[in-house]
Design a protein around this motif. Structure first.
Motif, PDB file in Angstrom:
ATOM      1  N   MET A   1      41.351 -92.415  41.094  1.00  0.00           N
ATOM      2  CA  MET A   1      42.273 -91.365  40.754  1.00  0.00           C
ATOM      3  C   MET A   1      42.434 -90.403  41.933  1.00  0.00           C
ATOM      4  O   MET A   1      43.521 -89.914  42.172  1.00  0.00           O
ATOM      5  N   LEU A   2      41.350 -90.179  42.644  1.00  0.00           N
ATOM      6  CA  LEU A   2      41.400 -89.265  43.784  1.00  0.00           C
ATOM      7  C   LEU A   2      42.372 -89.755  44.859  1.00  0.00           C
ATOM      8  O   LEU A   2      43.113 -88.963  45.436  1.00  0.00           O
ATOM      9  N   SER A   3      42.393 -91.051  45.099  1.00  0.00           N
ATOM     10  CA  SER A   3      43.302 -91.560  46.135  1.00  0.00           C
ATOM     11  C   SER A   3      44.754 -91.380  45.730  1.00  0.00           C
ATOM     12  O   SER A   3      45.607 -91.152  46.587  1.00  0.00           O
ATOM     13  N   HIS A   4      45.053 -91.466  44.444  1.00  0.00           N
ATOM     14  CA  HIS A   4      46.427 -91.268  43.991  1.00  0.00           C
ATOM     15  C   HIS A   4      46.826 -89.792  44.057  1.00  0.00           C
ATOM     16  O   HIS A   4      47.894 -89.457  44.552  1.00  0.00           O
ATOM     17  N   LEU A   5      45.953 -88.927  43.557  1.00  0.00           N
ATOM     18  CA  LEU A   5      46.291 -87.503  43.518  1.00  0.00           C
ATOM     19  C   LEU A   5      46.170 -86.815  44.870  1.00  0.00           C
ATOM     20  O   LEU A   5      46.760 -85.766  45.076  1.00  0.00           O
ATOM     21  N   SER A   6      45.416 -87.400  45.790  1.00  0.00           N
ATOM     22  CA  SER A   6      45.291 -86.776  47.112  1.00  0.00           C
ATOM     23  C   SER A   6      46.613 -86.770  47.862  1.00  0.00           C
ATOM     24  O   SER A   6      46.800 -85.977  48.778  1.00  0.00           O
ATOM     25  N   THR A   7      47.528 -87.612  47.450  1.00  0.00           N
ATOM     26  CA  THR A   7      48.837 -87.620  48.102  1.00  0.00           C
ATOM     27  C   THR A   7      49.627 -86.359  47.786  1.00  0.00           C
ATOM     28  O   THR A   7      50.530 -86.003  48.530  1.00  0.00           O
ATOM     29  N   VAL A  27      39.953 -92.297  51.416  1.00  0.00           N
ATOM     30  CA  VAL A  27      39.241 -92.892  50.278  1.00  0.00           C
ATOM     31  C   VAL A  27      38.983 -94.367  50.540  1.00  0.00           C
ATOM     32  O   VAL A  27      37.891 -94.883  50.294  1.00  0.00           O
ATOM     33  N   TRP A  28      39.973 -95.050  51.065  1.00  0.00           N
ATOM     34  CA  TRP A  28      39.824 -96.483  51.342  1.00  0.00           C
ATOM     35  C   TRP A  28      38.742 -96.725  52.390  1.00  0.00           C
ATOM     36  O   TRP A  28      37.922 -97.636  52.258  1.00  0.00           O
ATOM     37  N   LEU A  29      38.701 -95.911  53.438  1.00  0.00           N
ATOM     38  CA  LEU A  29      37.696 -96.092  54.485  1.00  0.00           C
ATOM     39  C   LEU A  29      36.285 -95.732  54.015  1.00  0.00           C
ATOM     40  O   LEU A  29      35.318 -96.394  54.382  1.00  0.00           O
ATOM     41  N   ASP A  35      32.943-100.072  45.957  1.00  0.00           N
ATOM     42  CA  ASP A  35      33.542-100.356  44.655  1.00  0.00           C
ATOM     43  C   ASP A  35      34.885-101.054  44.854  1.00  0.00           C
ATOM     44  O   ASP A  35      35.788-100.504  45.484  1.00  0.00           O
ATOM     45  N   VAL A  36      35.016-102.243  44.305  1.00  0.00           N
ATOM     46  CA  VAL A  36      36.228-103.046  44.478  1.00  0.00           C
ATOM     47  C   VAL A  36      37.428-102.369  43.831  1.00  0.00           C
ATOM     48  O   VAL A  36      38.522-102.355  44.390  1.00  0.00           O
ATOM     49  N   PHE A  37      37.236-101.786  42.645  1.00  0.00           N
ATOM     50  CA  PHE A  37      38.335-101.131  41.945  1.00  0.00           C
ATOM     51  C   PHE A  37      38.884 -99.960  42.752  1.00  0.00           C
ATOM     52  O   PHE A  37      40.092 -99.808  42.897  1.00  0.00           O
ATOM     53  N   VAL A  38      37.997 -99.138  43.291  1.00  0.00           N
ATOM     54  CA  VAL A  38      38.424 -97.974  44.069  1.00  0.00           C
ATOM     55  C   VAL A  38      39.165 -98.416  45.325  1.00  0.00           C
ATOM     56  O   VAL A  38      40.190 -97.842  45.697  1.00  0.00           O
ATOM     57  N   GLY A  90      40.582 -96.239  34.083  1.00  0.00           N
ATOM     58  CA  GLY A  90      39.927 -97.460  34.538  1.00  0.00           C
ATOM     59  C   GLY A  90      40.831 -98.679  34.547  1.00  0.00           C
ATOM     60  O   GLY A  90      40.359 -99.797  34.697  1.00  0.00           O
ATOM     61  N   ARG A  91      42.125 -98.462  34.395  1.00  0.00           N
ATOM     62  CA  ARG A  91      43.067 -99.573  34.405  1.00  0.00           C
ATOM     63  C   ARG A  91      43.648 -99.741  35.801  1.00  0.00           C
ATOM     64  O   ARG A  91      44.066 -98.775  36.433  1.00  0.00           O
TER      65      ARG A  91
END
Length: 101
Positions: A1-7, A27-29, A35-38, A90-91
């Motif tokens: 969720m953080l990677s989406h909202l950080s935009t 977040v990706w780095l 965690d695969v989902f993140v 979690g989806r």
């Protein structure tokens, strides 16, 4: 969720779309091997915002009315918030209109 909202942090900078790329990339780095989902969601957010950057560059070169640009920005915000909510549950989600980059 953080990677989406950080935009959304990009709205407080002069280049909102380009600044919106920084959050998902960080977040990706940082979570690359934890965690695969993140990682998938951060990649998805990064891909979507790269696509938005491409779309924005095209629209800037075309004579686009300000009302159309405002509707697109509101739509962008709505999509980001909706996808972040689904990621919080979690989806795994995919952004609509994202280019396969």
């Amino acid at each position: 969720m953080l990677s989406h909202l950080s935009t959304l942090i990009g709205f407080f900078s002069p280049l909102p779309v380009a600044a919106g790329l920084v959050g998902p990339a960080v977040v990706w780095l940082l979570w690359n091997r934890r965690d695969v989902f993140v990682v998938r969601q951060a990649r998805e957010a990064l891909n979507f915002h790269l696509s938005v950057l491409v779309y924005a560059l095209v629209l800037i070169t075309l004579p686009t009315p300000p009302t159309v640009m405002a509707v697109l920005v509101v739509g962008w915000l709505a999509v980001v918030v909706a996808v972040a909510g689904r990621a919080y549950e979690g989806r795994a989600v995919r952004y609509p209109g994202a280019l396969p980059i």
